[in-house]
Write a protein that holds these residues in place. Structure first.
Motif, mmCIF file in Angstrom:
data_model
loop_
_atom_site.group_PDB
_atom_site.id
_atom_site.type_symbol
_atom_site.label_atom_id
_atom_site.label_comp_id
_atom_site.label_asym_id
_atom_site.label_seq_id
_atom_site.Cartn_x
_atom_site.Cartn_y
_atom_site.Cartn_z
ATOM 1 N N GLU B 15 53.185 33.005 66.277
ATOM 2 C CA GLU B 15 53.633 32.044 67.042
ATOM 3 C C GLU B 15 53.423 31.077 67.546
ATOM 4 O O GLU B 15 52.733 30.511 66.987
ATOM 5 C CB GLU B 15 52.248 33.375 67.337
ATOM 6 C CG GLU B 15 51.633 32.887 68.970
ATOM 7 C CD GLU B 15 50.097 33.013 69.524
ATOM 8 O OE1 GLU B 15 49.643 34.073 69.115
ATOM 9 O OE2 GLU B 15 49.985 33.471 70.956
ATOM 10 N N LYS B 37 66.954 40.839 76.089
ATOM 11 C CA LYS B 37 66.083 41.791 75.859
ATOM 12 C C LYS B 37 65.660 43.313 76.067
ATOM 13 O O LYS B 37 65.436 43.588 77.085
ATOM 14 C CB LYS B 37 64.653 40.657 75.870
ATOM 15 C CG LYS B 37 63.493 41.093 75.721
ATOM 16 C CD LYS B 37 62.320 39.698 76.814
ATOM 17 C CE LYS B 37 61.458 40.631 75.990
ATOM 18 N NZ LYS B 37 60.178 39.706 76.350
ATOM 19 N N GLU B 39 62.362 45.508 75.949
ATOM 20 C CA GLU B 39 61.167 46.212 75.545
ATOM 21 C C GLU B 39 60.855 47.528 74.478
ATOM 22 O O GLU B 39 61.296 47.747 75.317
ATOM 23 C CB GLU B 39 60.255 45.142 76.475
ATOM 24 C CG GLU B 39 60.030 43.956 76.085
ATOM 25 C CD GLU B 39 59.378 43.230 77.231
ATOM 26 O OE1 GLU B 39 57.821 43.238 77.570
ATOM 27 O OE2 GLU B 39 59.555 43.367 78.873
ATOM 28 N N GLN B 81 56.107 33.753 71.725
ATOM 29 C CA GLN B 81 55.056 33.948 72.871
ATOM 30 C C GLN B 81 54.879 35.535 71.915
ATOM 31 O O GLN B 81 55.894 36.404 71.497
ATOM 32 C CB GLN B 81 54.806 33.941 73.853
ATOM 33 C CG GLN B 81 54.715 32.621 74.621
ATOM 34 C CD GLN B 81 55.281 32.341 75.878
ATOM 35 O OE1 GLN B 81 54.702 33.458 76.537
ATOM 36 N NE2 GLN B 81 54.893 30.898 76.513
ATOM 37 N N PRO B 82 53.598 36.319 72.021
ATOM 38 C CA PRO B 82 53.687 37.618 71.821
ATOM 39 C C PRO B 82 54.384 38.669 72.420
ATOM 40 O O PRO B 82 55.108 39.302 71.847
ATOM 41 C CB PRO B 82 51.972 37.741 71.924
ATOM 42 C CG PRO B 82 51.322 36.680 71.912
ATOM 43 C CD PRO B 82 52.051 35.996 71.840
ATOM 44 N N GLY B 83 54.547 38.499 73.695
ATOM 45 C CA GLY B 83 55.427 38.768 74.615
ATOM 46 C C GLY B 83 56.941 38.099 74.179
ATOM 47 O O GLY B 83 57.590 39.798 74.631
ATOM 48 N N ASP B 84 57.247 37.891 73.557
ATOM 49 C CA ASP B 84 58.641 37.637 73.068
ATOM 50 C C ASP B 84 58.833 38.988 72.053
ATOM 51 O O ASP B 84 59.888 38.500 71.549
ATOM 52 C CB ASP B 84 58.480 36.487 72.715
ATOM 53 C CG ASP B 84 58.621 35.610 73.801
ATOM 54 O OD1 ASP B 84 57.852 34.339 73.212
ATOM 55 O OD2 ASP B 84 59.073 35.443 74.956
ATOM 56 N N SER B 85 58.239 39.722 71.669
ATOM 57 C CA SER B 85 58.172 40.833 70.466
ATOM 58 C C SER B 85 59.247 41.721 71.225
ATOM 59 O O SER B 85 58.387 42.240 72.544
ATOM 60 C CB SER B 85 56.951 41.640 70.428
ATOM 61 O OG SER B 85 56.066 40.560 68.926
ATOM 62 N N ALA B 86 60.160 42.106 70.769
ATOM 63 C CA ALA B 86 61.064 43.299 71.599
ATOM 64 C C ALA B 86 62.894 42.973 70.717
ATOM 65 O O ALA B 86 62.713 42.606 69.347
ATOM 66 C CB ALA B 86 61.615 42.432 72.576
#
Lengths: 113, 113
Positions: B15, B37, B39, B81-86
């Motif tokens: 991160e 992207k 998710e 950022q964690p929200g970029d995990s995908a």
């Protein structure tokens, strides 16, 4: 705008059963597409349409049929479902412009037993 | 067959670090590229696109670079950022007459806290 919607979200079929997946878009897009997504294989194009009343085969069309009777709707049919058709199905649409992004629906998870 | 592929199927990023996701293509006539992207449990979402007459394009925290000499495309994500995990897909249009996009298999990005 709802964008691209798909019905149903989940479905379980027995081998040999038939069903129709519905895709609808409210963006007045010319082009519509059906993909299937399997683990590790990315998105594979099944069929597509470049306008109302037109359809064309993609890279994996066997076992599927499509219709585009109205500009906003694109239907994907399975006449006799097989276990190999277990997958997640995505519909997408795109404006008929040279450079335009493709919008995807949320997907339909289909299991064929 | 596929002409768009990604170098690595998985990428683990701390991160706050920058992420670089790579994609190679083989069709020199390809004129339009898109990064998506996806998710978990959702449809692919547009991130950024680039035309073949450009080398670089920037968006919010993302930059796409196109190297036509070696047929290479990359997506850079700043301050991951964690929200970029995908899962990230590159897609190409193989010619200006092609109604379709061709997708790579995808790179799964995991952000470590």
């Amino acid at each position: 705008n709802a964008g691209v919607t798909q019905t149903p979200k989940f479905r379980v079929l027995k081998t040999g059963q038939s069903m129709t997946l519905l895709c609808a878009q409210d963006m007045n897009h010319e082009y519509m597409y059906w993909y299937r997504q399997d683990p590790g294989m990315g998105l594979r194009l099944i069929h597509y349409s470049v306008g109302e009343g037109t359809t064309a085969k993609g890279e994996v069309p066997d076992g599927y049929n499509v219709s585009r009777l109205k500009k906003q709707n694109f239907l994907l049919g399975l006449e006799s479902a097989a276990p190999s058709q277990t997958s997640v199905y995505f519909c997408a649409s795109r404006a008929g412009l040279i450079y335009s992004e493709q919008f995807f629906g949320p997907g339909t998870r289909l299991t064929v037993l | 067959g596929e002409s768009v592929g990604l170098h690595l199927p998985t990428l683990s990023v701390q991160e706050g670090d920058n992420s670089i996701i790579n994609c190679a293509y083989s069709n020199s006539a390809s004129d339009y590229f898109i990064w998506y992207k996806q998710e978990s449990g959702k449809g692919p979402q547009f991130i950024i696109d680039i035309r073949s007459n450009m080398d670089k394009r920037q968006g919010q925290r993302v930059t796409v670079l196109l190297n036509k000499t070696v047929k290479h495309l990359s997506l850079q994500i700043a301050a991951t950022q964690p929200g970029d995990s995908a899962v990230y897909f590159c897609a190409e249009r193989r010619s200006s007459n092609d109604y379709k996009l061709s997708f790579g298999a995808g790179t799964t990005v995991t952000v470590r806290a």
